[in-house]
Write a protein that holds these residues in place. Structure first.
Motif, PDB file in Angstrom:
ATOM      1  N   LEU A 201     -20.288 -81.890 -10.668  1.00  0.00           N
ATOM      2  CA  LEU A 201     -20.051 -81.130 -11.903  1.00  0.00           C
ATOM      3  C   LEU A 201     -21.403 -80.679 -12.469  1.00  0.00           C
ATOM      4  O   LEU A 201     -22.400 -81.387 -12.325  1.00  0.00           O
ATOM      5  CB  LEU A 201     -19.348 -82.010 -12.942  1.00  0.00           C
ATOM      6  N   PRO A 202     -21.456 -79.519 -13.078  1.00  0.00           N
ATOM      7  CA  PRO A 202     -22.750 -79.049 -13.586  1.00  0.00           C
ATOM      8  C   PRO A 202     -23.336 -79.978 -14.649  1.00  0.00           C
ATOM      9  O   PRO A 202     -22.590 -80.700 -15.322  1.00  0.00           O
ATOM     10  CB  PRO A 202     -22.417 -77.679 -14.187  1.00  0.00           C
ATOM     11  N   ALA A 203     -24.649 -79.941 -14.772  1.00  0.00           N
ATOM     12  CA  ALA A 203     -25.342 -80.827 -15.730  1.00  0.00           C
ATOM     13  C   ALA A 203     -24.876 -80.568 -17.158  1.00  0.00           C
ATOM     14  O   ALA A 203     -24.958 -81.452 -18.014  1.00  0.00           O
ATOM     15  CB  ALA A 203     -26.835 -80.634 -15.610  1.00  0.00           C
ATOM     16  N   SER A 204     -24.361 -79.364 -17.402  1.00  0.00           N
ATOM     17  CA  SER A 204     -23.901 -79.025 -18.751  1.00  0.00           C
ATOM     18  C   SER A 204     -22.603 -79.738 -19.127  1.00  0.00           C
ATOM     19  O   SER A 204     -22.207 -79.751 -20.285  1.00  0.00           O
ATOM     20  CB  SER A 204     -23.707 -77.512 -18.855  1.00  0.00           C
ATOM     21  N   ASP A 205     -21.925 -80.330 -18.146  1.00  0.00           N
ATOM     22  CA  ASP A 205     -20.680 -81.036 -18.443  1.00  0.00           C
ATOM     23  C   ASP A 205     -20.997 -82.285 -19.285  1.00  0.00           C
ATOM     24  O   ASP A 205     -21.758 -83.160 -18.864  1.00  0.00           O
ATOM     25  CB  ASP A 205     -20.002 -81.467 -17.135  1.00  0.00           C
ATOM     26  N   ILE A 206     -20.409 -82.313 -20.476  1.00  0.00           N
ATOM     27  CA  ILE A 206     -20.815 -83.342 -21.437  1.00  0.00           C
ATOM     28  C   ILE A 206     -20.190 -84.713 -21.205  1.00  0.00           C
ATOM     29  O   ILE A 206     -20.644 -85.693 -21.762  1.00  0.00           O
ATOM     30  CB  ILE A 206     -20.523 -82.877 -22.889  1.00  0.00           C
ATOM     31  N   HIS A 207     -19.169 -84.773 -20.371  1.00  0.00           N
ATOM     32  CA  HIS A 207     -18.483 -86.052 -20.208  1.00  0.00           C
ATOM     33  C   HIS A 207     -19.270 -87.040 -19.343  1.00  0.00           C
ATOM     34  O   HIS A 207     -19.073 -88.244 -19.462  1.00  0.00           O
ATOM     35  CB  HIS A 207     -17.090 -85.838 -19.629  1.00  0.00           C
ATOM     36  N   GLY A 208     -20.108 -86.525 -18.467  1.00  0.00           N
ATOM     37  CA  GLY A 208     -20.975 -87.378 -17.651  1.00  0.00           C
ATOM     38  C   GLY A 208     -20.245 -88.268 -16.668  1.00  0.00           C
ATOM     39  O   GLY A 208     -20.475 -89.469 -16.621  1.00  0.00           O
ATOM     40  N   TYR A 209     -19.340 -87.678 -15.864  1.00  0.00           N
ATOM     41  CA  TYR A 209     -18.648 -88.463 -14.837  1.00  0.00           C
ATOM     42  C   TYR A 209     -19.504 -88.589 -13.578  1.00  0.00           C
ATOM     43  O   TYR A 209     -19.148 -89.332 -12.669  1.00  0.00           O
ATOM     44  CB  TYR A 209     -17.328 -87.782 -14.435  1.00  0.00           C
ATOM     45  N   GLN A 210     -20.590 -87.828 -13.524  1.00  0.00           N
ATOM     46  CA  GLN A 210     -21.367 -87.738 -12.282  1.00  0.00           C
ATOM     47  C   GLN A 210     -21.864 -89.100 -11.816  1.00  0.00           C
ATOM     48  O   GLN A 210     -21.813 -89.411 -10.621  1.00  0.00           O
ATOM     49  CB  GLN A 210     -22.567 -86.793 -12.453  1.00  0.00           C
ATOM     50  N   GLU A 211     -22.347 -89.903 -12.748  1.00  0.00           N
ATOM     51  CA  GLU A 211     -22.911 -91.209 -12.388  1.00  0.00           C
ATOM     52  C   GLU A 211     -21.816 -92.113 -11.795  1.00  0.00           C
ATOM     53  O   GLU A 211     -22.021 -92.711 -10.736  1.00  0.00           O
ATOM     54  CB  GLU A 211     -23.526 -91.856 -13.642  1.00  0.00           C
ATOM     55  N   ASP A 212     -20.675 -92.178 -12.478  1.00  0.00           N
ATOM     56  CA  ASP A 212     -19.585 -93.038 -11.992  1.00  0.00           C
ATOM     57  C   ASP A 212     -19.048 -92.560 -10.641  1.00  0.00           C
ATOM     58  O   ASP A 212     -18.768 -93.379  -9.758  1.00  0.00           O
ATOM     59  CB  ASP A 212     -18.447 -93.092 -13.016  1.00  0.00           C
ATOM     60  N   ALA A 213     -18.931 -91.223 -10.515  1.00  0.00           N
ATOM     61  CA  ALA A 213     -18.464 -90.671  -9.237  1.00  0.00           C
ATOM     62  C   ALA A 213     -19.492 -90.971  -8.142  1.00  0.00           C
ATOM     63  O   ALA A 213     -19.114 -91.292  -7.004  1.00  0.00           O
ATOM     64  CB  ALA A 213     -18.242 -89.169  -9.362  1.00  0.00           C
ATOM     65  N   GLY A 214     -20.772 -90.880  -8.490  1.00  0.00           N
ATOM     66  CA  GLY A 214     -21.851 -91.190  -7.541  1.00  0.00           C
ATOM     67  C   GLY A 214     -21.779 -92.635  -7.071  1.00  0.00           C
ATOM     68  O   GLY A 214     -21.945 -92.920  -5.885  1.00  0.00           O
ATOM     69  N   ILE A 215     -21.483 -93.548  -8.003  1.00  0.00           N
ATOM     70  CA  ILE A 215     -21.362 -94.976  -7.646  1.00  0.00           C
ATOM     71  C   ILE A 215     -20.206 -95.171  -6.658  1.00  0.00           C
ATOM     72  O   ILE A 215     -20.338 -95.873  -5.654  1.00  0.00           O
ATOM     73  CB  ILE A 215     -21.181 -95.846  -8.919  1.00  0.00           C
ATOM     74  N   CYS A 216     -19.080 -94.513  -6.959  1.00  0.00           N
ATOM     75  CA  CYS A 216     -17.910 -94.636  -6.070  1.00  0.00           C
ATOM     76  C   CYS A 216     -18.254 -94.102  -4.672  1.00  0.00           C
ATOM     77  O   CYS A 216     -17.914 -94.729  -3.657  1.00  0.00           O
ATOM     78  CB  CYS A 216     -16.722 -93.857  -6.636  1.00  0.00           C
TER      79      CYS A 216
END
Lengths: 370, 225
Positions: A201-216
């Motif tokens: 998801l783009p860095a502008s996405d405010i919810h910040g799921y990237q880290e959790d998705a990265g961990i998975c």
């Protein structure tokens, strides 16, 4: 004339003022929303199994009998209230014996899943958080959750409620870390593609799921890379370019690419993907190798680039800036880490054989320490 | 080679060339990579602490008479404008609208020249001729539960069973039937009147004779006339 000129400028000025006001309002709204989301995220306290007892002294002590009582009640009523799920969540956090006691009651898990898939959003969130704590249990509990609710956990990753989505990600991470059978079952539901979508998801996405998705994805790459479906592998390979080195969760990127073997002889990555990976690696070299995240970026970056050179790309596929590449390699050789140096030597060998640079010049400038 | 690269002296070009000559071109595989100890600390499983106040606040928002949190439900769900069915993802809503309300889709399915039913997983490209085939695929390949809650196949089955019943029914004069249908449409179905006490607390032994709705009342009044 003057009047005419005035009348011609006035609407333009008013439009400009309106635009500015609108822009200010949007900015203010975005700021407030960011703040609210940040508060929501930090407010969600996370605990390991049993850790809650040390942190909160005024906690209601819930034992196996309480859990069995609650399980029988929700089973009898075929419905769990918000308070039931709250108490169960707390009981699960307090110990594995409570989780096992609940798992043994036939039909109780189904009630939580019924609430999880219902039409009341608040109940769904509470059920998701309850399942998240339930997933702290052993492999047999995680397997039970996957069989009964795995499809819904994957489906809700496309939902627009942030709390529900995040709870699903946390639950999935717990399951993936516990049971490889569950992990392979979840991968059959094409979980990897959905996670990659969230991860990129783009860095502008405010919810910040990237880290959790990265961990998975990191957990999948470590424990169940072999179970990943070919469609998912293809999807990730096609969308490699969507993650940038400066974005949240980019630490895991090279590790995932390497572990999923996205760069190999059988897979035809296009020139743009090779170039993206190379640019990503060049950025990674600037990270501190003494931190775990920096080391992860560098070690796996070297391996991925070594594999790119092993595919023997030609000059039309890969544009190499020889100075930059030699400087980066010298910087990494200077770290004098034995395992890293071995990988770097393999990279150098593959690079020389690929004939992408002037090999004589390369050998002149490279600095390897023995 | 590992012992050669540990003392920290700069290698001469010839020495480097010699080491490289001993190496062969090849891929570094993930099995080789796993020999090295993991760089990141092991993943720690974490639960989430829920605040009871959150639950109480949310429950306070729910209107008691309706028992549905309209605010969150409407904003966070994808709901069908025609039948008000709520679905959790845009893909499932898309499937629902196409399969339940799109006449062109129904005609295409009837023609049967190519598969139309898309898999419930957005990323899966497969399509099927029948909803049952899709269900089988989801159960076998994607390990979905047999009673998947967002199954679209359930509604048409019900509709089909209704139409079957209609075809098996006795032949009735169409005009009369039409008139009855129209009168049914006109009259709203209101179960009973209540004045703030919706639950009946009396024995209701004459259930069949009671005037349970407006239609029954109207019929009774007509009979009286």
């Amino acid at each position: 004339m003057e009047m005419a000129a005035q009348s011609s400028t006035t609407p333009a000025t008013s439009v400009q003022i309106n635009d500015t006001a609108l822009r200010l309002r949007i900015r203010e709204y975005a700021r407030q929303q960011r703040k609210e989301l940040r508060t929501n995220t930090t407010d969600a306290l996370r605990f390991g199994l049993g850790q809650i007892k040390d942190k909160i002294s005024e906690l209601e002590n819930l034992g196996i009998k309480d859990v069995q009582g609650m399980a029988s009640r929700i089973k009898r009523r075929k419905h769990a209230t918000g308070e039931d799920m709250y108490r169960l969540s707390h009981a699960f956090l307090q110990g594995n014996e409570n989780i096992n006691a609940f798992a043994e009651v036939q039909g109780a898990t189904q009630v939580i899943i019924k609430e999880f898939t219902g039409t009341q959003m608040q109940r769904q969130i509470e059920a998701a958080e309850c399942l998240c704590n339930y997933s702290l249990g052993d492999a047999h509990v995680c397997e039970k959750i996957t069989t009964m609710a795995g499809s819904y956990l994957v489906t809700f990753l496309d939902n627009q409620e942030p709390r529900l989505k995040r709870s699903c990600l946390w639950t999935l991470a717990n399951i993936l870390a516990t049971c490889s059978k569950s992990a392979s079952m979840l991968l059959q539901m094409q979980l990897a593609s959905k996670l990659w979508k969230l991860y990129t998801l783009p860095a502008s996405d405010i919810h910040g799921y990237q880290e959790d998705a990265g961990i998975c994805l990191h957990l999948i790459a470590t424990r169940a890379a072999a179970s990943i479906r070919e469609e998912d592998r293809r999807y990730i390979a096609e969308n490699l370019h969507k993650k940038q080195p400066g974005e949240t969760g980019a630490d895991y990127y090279m590790y995932i690419v390497f572990q999923l073997e996205l760069v190999n002889r059988e897979r035809d990555l296009c020139a743009a993907h090779f170039q993206h990976l190379l640019n990503f690696f060049m950025e990674n070299v600037n990270f501190d190798p003494n931190t775990a995240a920096g080391k992860l970026r560098i070690v796996y970056g070297v391996r991925v680039i070594a594999n790119i050179f092993a595919t023997r790309p030609d000059n039309s596929q890969l544009e190499l800036q020889s100075d930059q590449l030699v400087n980066a390699l010298n910087k990494l050789f200077a770290l004098q880490e034995p395992n890293l140096t071995l990988d770097l030597m393999q990279l150098l060998k593959n690079l020389i054989e690929a004939q992408l640079l002037d090999n004589e010049l390369l050998m002149e400038h490279i600095r390897v320490y023995a | 080679m590992n012992s050669e690269i540990s003392s920290g002296v700069l290698l001469a070009k010839d020495q480097l060339q010699k080491i490289l000559d001993n190496l062969s071109v090849g891929f570094i595989t993930s099995t080789e990579g796993n020999k090295i100890a993991s760089i990141l600390p092991p993943f720690k499983k974490l639960g989430v602490l829920i605040d009871l106040e959150d639950i109480e606040e949310a429950e306070a928002k729910i209107p008691i008479w309706k028992n549905v949190n309209t605010k969150t439900t409407q904003s966070q769900y994808y709901s069908c404008i025609q039948c008000r069915r709520q679905l959790p993802t845009p893909h499932l809503l898309d499937l629902h609208i196409t399969e339940q309300h799109d006449l062109y889709f129904a005609a295409s399915v009837e023609r049967g020249d190519k598969p139309h039913y898309t898999c419930y997983i957005e990323e899966c490209p497969l399509k099927f001729f029948q909803p049952a085939d899709r269900k089988d695929h989801c159960i076998k390949v994607h390990k979905f539960p047999a009673n998947y809650r967002f199954d679209q196949g359930k509604a048409p089955n019900k509709a089909k069973s209704c139409t079957k019943k209609a075809t098996n029914a006795m032949d009735v004069d169409k005009d009369v039937n039409m008139a009855a249908d129209l009168s049914n449409e006109k009259l709203p179905y209101i179960k009973a009147f209540s004045f703030g006490h919706p639950t009946q607390r009396t024995f209701n032994s004459r259930k069949d004779k009671a005037l349970l709705d407006v239609r029954a009342m109207k019929e009774a009044l007509d009979d009286m006339d």
